[in-house]
Design a protein around this motif. Structure first.
Motif, mmCIF file in Angstrom:
data_model
loop_
_atom_site.group_PDB
_atom_site.id
_atom_site.type_symbol
_atom_site.label_atom_id
_atom_site.label_comp_id
_atom_site.label_asym_id
_atom_site.label_seq_id
_atom_site.Cartn_x
_atom_site.Cartn_y
_atom_site.Cartn_z
ATOM 1 N N GLU A 232 -30.492 -25.179 -6.325
ATOM 2 C CA GLU A 232 -29.708 -24.006 -6.699
ATOM 3 C C GLU A 232 -28.875 -24.223 -7.962
ATOM 4 N N GLN A 233 -28.757 -25.493 -8.417
ATOM 5 C CA GLN A 233 -27.961 -25.740 -9.613
ATOM 6 C C GLN A 233 -28.634 -25.234 -10.876
ATOM 7 N N PHE A 234 -29.952 -24.991 -10.800
ATOM 8 C CA PHE A 234 -30.662 -24.513 -11.972
ATOM 9 C C PHE A 234 -30.443 -23.015 -12.121
ATOM 10 N N GLY A 235 -30.085 -22.602 -13.333
ATOM 11 C CA GLY A 235 -29.714 -21.214 -13.543
ATOM 12 C C GLY A 235 -30.869 -20.249 -13.544
ATOM 13 N N ASN A 236 -32.079 -20.735 -13.866
ATOM 14 C CA ASN A 236 -33.245 -19.843 -13.892
ATOM 15 C C ASN A 236 -34.508 -20.647 -13.644
ATOM 16 N N GLU A 237 -35.627 -19.895 -13.562
ATOM 17 C CA GLU A 237 -36.912 -20.534 -13.232
ATOM 18 C C GLU A 237 -37.371 -21.493 -14.322
ATOM 19 N N THR A 238 -37.120 -21.131 -15.601
ATOM 20 C CA THR A 238 -37.561 -21.991 -16.698
ATOM 21 C C THR A 238 -36.820 -23.322 -16.691
ATOM 22 N N ALA A 239 -35.561 -23.297 -16.341
ATOM 23 C CA ALA A 239 -34.780 -24.537 -16.293
ATOM 24 C C ALA A 239 -35.329 -25.476 -15.222
ATOM 25 N N LEU A 240 -35.645 -24.919 -14.055
ATOM 26 C CA LEU A 240 -36.209 -25.760 -12.994
ATOM 27 C C LEU A 240 -37.588 -26.261 -13.386
ATOM 28 N N ALA A 241 -38.424 -25.393 -13.976
ATOM 29 C CA ALA A 241 -39.767 -25.806 -14.388
ATOM 30 C C ALA A 241 -39.698 -26.915 -15.432
ATOM 31 N N THR A 242 -38.757 -26.788 -16.389
ATOM 32 C CA THR A 242 -38.617 -27.811 -17.431
ATOM 33 C C THR A 242 -38.223 -29.150 -16.817
ATOM 34 N N ALA A 243 -37.322 -29.128 -15.850
ATOM 35 C CA ALA A 243 -36.903 -30.371 -15.191
ATOM 36 C C ALA A 243 -38.073 -31.001 -14.442
ATOM 37 N N LEU A 244 -38.907 -30.173 -13.831
ATOM 38 C CA LEU A 244 -40.049 -30.707 -13.080
ATOM 39 C C LEU A 244 -41.082 -31.334 -14.019
ATOM 40 N N VAL A 245 -41.366 -30.670 -15.146
ATOM 41 C CA VAL A 245 -42.320 -31.229 -16.110
ATOM 42 C C VAL A 245 -41.757 -32.507 -16.714
ATOM 43 N N ASP A 246 -40.483 -32.481 -17.121
ATOM 44 C CA ASP A 246 -39.880 -33.681 -17.708
ATOM 45 C C ASP A 246 -39.896 -34.839 -16.723
ATOM 46 N N SER A 247 -39.659 -34.549 -15.422
ATOM 47 C CA SER A 247 -39.672 -35.614 -14.415
ATOM 48 C C SER A 247 -41.033 -36.293 -14.367
ATOM 49 N N TYR A 248 -42.084 -35.525 -14.545
ATOM 50 C CA TYR A 248 -43.434 -36.096 -14.522
ATOM 51 C C TYR A 248 -43.654 -37.029 -15.721
ATOM 52 N N PHE A 249 -43.338 -36.538 -16.931
ATOM 53 C CA PHE A 249 -43.607 -37.343 -18.126
ATOM 54 C C PHE A 249 -42.627 -38.496 -18.266
#
Length: 282
Positions: A232-249
């Motif tokens: 819930e700390q992520f303000g929008n869907e793009t912020a959460l998606a970016t964190a998920l992609v960055d976590s992978y790389f």
């Protein structure tokens, strides 16, 4: 002077073996005149296959063609087939012969299927009919808080393409069938984590009508289950998606090659806030 066979007693005019009755090779001098016929109760040869009695050890058997003879002495044994003047083959009715032939054919076909791997009618191996069902998984698969997970998945593909392009990996297009395959695998992994469910398999993924024969299946988890961090700390869907992609790389995973340039994504949040991600790349 008369001569007779030492074995069967058959009389002969001359000492000229072998005996024409039993084939024995030694004659003896007859002290008294003997009957020219084989004496009742004398030696005889019996076919062990059908019981036919013979005067000589001269296979094959006149009745059944067998070659296994046995020498016996004593009165001749009664043979019911001699009375009706028939052989063993004559008592086989046509319907039984057809039955025997049918059984032989069935056995032959079964052996052919086992040895040569020929598929048999009615015995074809079971084949998988279509893709496996997407399991229900604990947690959230549609939304979490104010965030739509479907929009997170769309944003994930956009961010993922940016990361690929920066390292000359080329972009990929989201595909509905690949999405289903990713959902099957991802939600299956969630079930394994929380409910000890049966794990998903690569064979299950291959049963989806994907655009490639050997898709890359990537699954990983991101722990947002420890306070003060949470989804819930992520303000929008793009912020959460970016964190998920960055976590992978950030974990050092390479950019996987895309055979035809399609991708399917599934994002699921577990009951404790852990985020599960799977993408299927063709």
């Amino acid at each position: 002077m008369k001569w007779r066979c030492e074995w069967c007693g058959k009389p002969h005019e001359e000492n000229d073996p072998p005996c024409d009755n039993c084939g024995h090779g030694t004659f003896e001098e007859a002290v008294t005149q003997v009957n020219h016929e084989v004496v009742e109760g004398g030696p005889r040869w019996v076919c062990l296959d059908c019981g036919r009695q013979h005067q000589k050890n001269s296979p094959p058997c006149n009745r059944c063609g067998g070659s296994n003879f046995e020498r016996r002495t004593g009165p001749p044994e009664e043979d019911p087939l001699d009375e009706i003047k028939t052989g063993w083959l004559d008592v086989l009715e046509a319907k039984y012969v057809v039955g025997y032939v049918t059984v032989a054919l069935v056995i032959g076909i079964l052996l052919l299927g086992l040895v040569a791997g020929v598929p048999l009618p009615g015995f074809a191996p079971e084949t998988s009919a279509g893709p496996p069902p997407i399991p229900d998984a604990p947690g959230q698969g549609d939304s979490v808080g104010s965030l739509s997970l479907a929009e997170v998945e769309d944003a994930y593909v956009d961010v993922y393409n940016v990361r690929r392009a920066t390292i000359s990996g080329g972009t990929v297009t989201r595909n509905g069938t690949a999405d289903d395959a990713a959902a099957y695998y991802n939600k299956g992994r969630v079930g394994v984590r929380y409910e000890n469910a049966e794990p998903p398999t690569r064979e299950g993924v291959s049963r989806f009508a994907l655009a490639c024969e050997r898709p890359s299946v990537v699954h990983y988890e991101v722990a947002y289950d420890r306070p003060p961090r949470s989804v819930e700390q992520f303000g929008n869907e793009t912020a959460l998606a970016t964190a998920l992609v960055d976590s992978y790389f950030e974990r050092g995973h390479p950019v996987r090659p895309a055979e035809v340039g399609t991708i399917g994504v599934d994002v699921h949040v577990g009951p404790d806030g852990r985020v599960f991600v799977t993408y299927v790349l063709c």
